[in-house]
Motif scaffolding. Structure first.
Motif, PDB file in Angstrom:
ATOM      1  N   ALA A   1       0.996  -1.130   0.013  1.00 48.80           N
ATOM      2  CA  ALA A   1       0.023  -0.019  -0.517  1.00 48.80           C
ATOM      3  C   ALA A   1       1.013   1.249   0.205  1.00 48.80           C
ATOM      4  O   ALA A   1       1.576   1.564   0.754  1.00 48.80           O
ATOM      5  CB  ALA A   1      -0.646   0.096   1.349  1.00 48.80           C
TER       6      ALA A   1
ATOM      7  N   SER B   1      -3.880   4.420  -0.173  1.00 48.31           N
ATOM      8  CA  SER B   1      -5.129   4.047   0.444  1.00 48.31           C
ATOM      9  C   SER B   1      -5.925   5.958   0.869  1.00 48.31           C
ATOM     10  O   SER B   1      -6.589   5.449   1.068  1.00 48.31           O
ATOM     11  CB  SER B   1      -4.537   3.511   1.398  1.00 48.31           C
TER      12      SER B   1
ATOM     13  N   LYS C   1      -4.602   5.661   7.178  1.00 49.78           N
ATOM     14  CA  LYS C   1      -5.887   4.108   6.229  1.00 49.78           C
ATOM     15  C   LYS C   1      -4.850   3.186   5.680  1.00 49.78           C
ATOM     16  O   LYS C   1      -5.410   2.079   5.714  1.00 49.78           O
ATOM     17  CB  LYS C   1      -6.604   4.698   5.221  1.00 49.78           C
ATOM     18  N   SER C   2      -3.724   3.119   5.182  1.00 52.22           N
ATOM     19  CA  SER C   2      -2.767   2.961   4.489  1.00 52.22           C
ATOM     20  C   SER C   2      -2.225   1.917   6.436  1.00 52.22           C
ATOM     21  O   SER C   2      -2.299   0.311   5.729  1.00 52.22           O
ATOM     22  CB  SER C   2      -1.551   3.227   5.064  1.00 52.22           C
TER      23      SER C   2
ATOM     24  N   GLN D   1      -4.428   0.931   8.663  1.00 49.00           N
ATOM     25  CA  GLN D   1      -5.905   0.283   8.752  1.00 49.00           C
ATOM     26  C   GLN D   1      -5.215  -1.039   7.711  1.00 49.00           C
ATOM     27  O   GLN D   1      -5.700  -2.337   8.048  1.00 49.00           O
ATOM     28  CB  GLN D   1      -6.620   0.672   8.525  1.00 49.00           C
ATOM     29  N   ALA D   2      -5.454  -0.717   6.870  1.00 50.10           N
ATOM     30  CA  ALA D   2      -4.471  -1.719   5.700  1.00 50.10           C
ATOM     31  C   ALA D   2      -3.881  -2.847   6.255  1.00 50.10           C
ATOM     32  O   ALA D   2      -3.826  -3.982   5.812  1.00 50.10           O
ATOM     33  CB  ALA D   2      -4.770  -1.266   4.344  1.00 50.10           C
TER      34      ALA D   2
ATOM     35  N   LYS E   1      -5.151  -4.906   9.234  1.00 51.35           N
ATOM     36  CA  LYS E   1      -6.598  -5.466   9.321  1.00 51.35           C
ATOM     37  C   LYS E   1      -5.991  -7.549   7.812  1.00 51.35           C
ATOM     38  O   LYS E   1      -6.502  -8.158   8.123  1.00 51.35           O
ATOM     39  CB  LYS E   1      -7.522  -5.049   8.452  1.00 51.35           C
TER      40      LYS E   1
ATOM     41  N   GLU F   1      -5.103  -7.152   5.077  1.00 50.13           N
ATOM     42  CA  GLU F   1      -5.023  -6.340   3.344  1.00 50.13           C
ATOM     43  C   GLU F   1      -4.267  -6.448   2.546  1.00 50.13           C
ATOM     44  O   GLU F   1      -4.260  -6.494   1.564  1.00 50.13           O
ATOM     45  CB  GLU F   1      -6.215  -5.406   3.401  1.00 50.13           C
TER      46      GLU F   1
END
Length: 322
Positions: free
Chosen positions: A178, A212, A217-218, A220-221, A224, A226
């Motif tokens: 990401a 992201s 948000k990066s 968070q990815a 998670k 992702e």
């Protein structure tokens, strides 16, 4: 070379206020002899100082609300709360209403400044350079001093999940990655330049590449599952570790860049010299520990100028020409 020179300049002054007054004297002397030569457009989130008092005997334009567009470093609701004390302080220091406008993305922050929807903007170095290309009279005023390093710089890092077994940059091949956005210095420009230097092509070598939209948000990815690794700003990562949002035992920094000039607060070409100087003084004199526009607890501000960001321009040339 850049960071060594930068250190010598900063270290040569006894304190931040000295830098401000010396720079102010230089401006006064030279101004007497020189003529100043994509994504969604959803609504932004304004944060206005609470109950700003009116200022008597001021011209109407001097009573107008000042707006600073801010790139999205944190989740919007958290960023709103963290910026409120700074909005209140600037309203009192400048004696006029002041508000922050959190934009959806980096592009929207640049557009707000260019189109006159905001007098000021807190832009990443690459976003600032993009804005200045469109309006050469846009001017960087100050940038936050990093609380951990006590320097006006930050670094780009690549962070991996320990569950991915990634130990080196070459191990990223075949993994999910990401970036933040192509206008992010630490979240794209600098790590991408390094990937090119060592022969890694993310589009070909990674199984998945996402943008992201923000550093938050990066992370968070990554949390998670992702993605297996992210490009980030070390200060942003450290801040979330301190807040208990990120467990450092689960993640590893496998690469870190050279020091980069800190994110500037930028004034549009329509802002007067008097207001620019008032803003510089207000921020240089800001109370210790006041949250800066990124949501981090800062150690104050220091003056910056356009030439400080030439190192970022060099990184941009390496990325865009290959």
């Amino acid at each position: 070379m850049y960071q060594q020179l930068f250190c010598k300049v900063v270290d040569s002054f006894p304190n931040r206020k000295a830098i401000f007054w010396i720079s102010g004297l230089a401006i006064a002397i030279f101004s007497t002899a020189c003529t100043p030569t994509r994504e969604s457009s959803s609504a932004t989130q304004p944060i206005t100082a609470e109950s700003p008092g009116s200022v008597p005997n001021q011209a109407e334009d001097e009573q107008a609300t000042l707006t600073m567009a801010v790139i999205p470093w944190q989740v919007t609701t958290e960023q709103e709360k963290q910026l409120q004390p700074l909005a209140n302080y600037l309203t009192q220091a400048l004696k006029r209403p002041f508000k922050f406008q959190i934009t959806k993305d980096y592009d929207q922050a640049v557009e707000a400044l260019i189109q006159g929807k905001a007098e000021l903007a807190y832009l990443g170095p690459s976003s600032y350079i993009a804005a200045r290309l469109r309006d050469p009279k846009i001017e960087p005023l100050v940038s936050p001093i990093n609380q951990d390093t006590k320097r006006p710089w930050y670094t780009s890092v690549i962070i991996t999940s320990n569950s991915s077994s990634i130990k080196t940059l070459q191990n990223l091949k075949g993994k999910r990655f990401a970036f933040v956005t192509k206008l992010s210095t630490s979240g794209y420009i600098v790590p991408m330049a390094h990937f090119q230097d060592i022969g890694i092509n993310p589009e070909q070598d990674f199984t998945k590449v996402i943008f992201s939209g923000s550093h938050d948000k990066s992370k968070q990815a990554l949390a998670k599952g992702e993605v297996d690794a992210i490009a980030d700003d070390r200060r942003s990562y450290t801040e979330q570790v301190k807040q208990g949002k990120f467990d450092p035992r689960k993640y590893t920094i496998i690469w870190e860049s050279v020091p980069l000039p800190s994110v500037p607060i930028v004034a549009s070409s329509k802002v007067s010299i008097e207001l620019k100087n008032a803003l510089k003084k207000a921020l240089i004199d800001a109370p210790a520990g006041l949250i800066d526009p990124s949501g981090a607890i800062g150690a104050g501000y220091t003056l910056v100028q356009d030439g400080d960001y030439d190192i970022v321009r060099d990184f941009q040339k390496r990325v865009t020409t290959k």
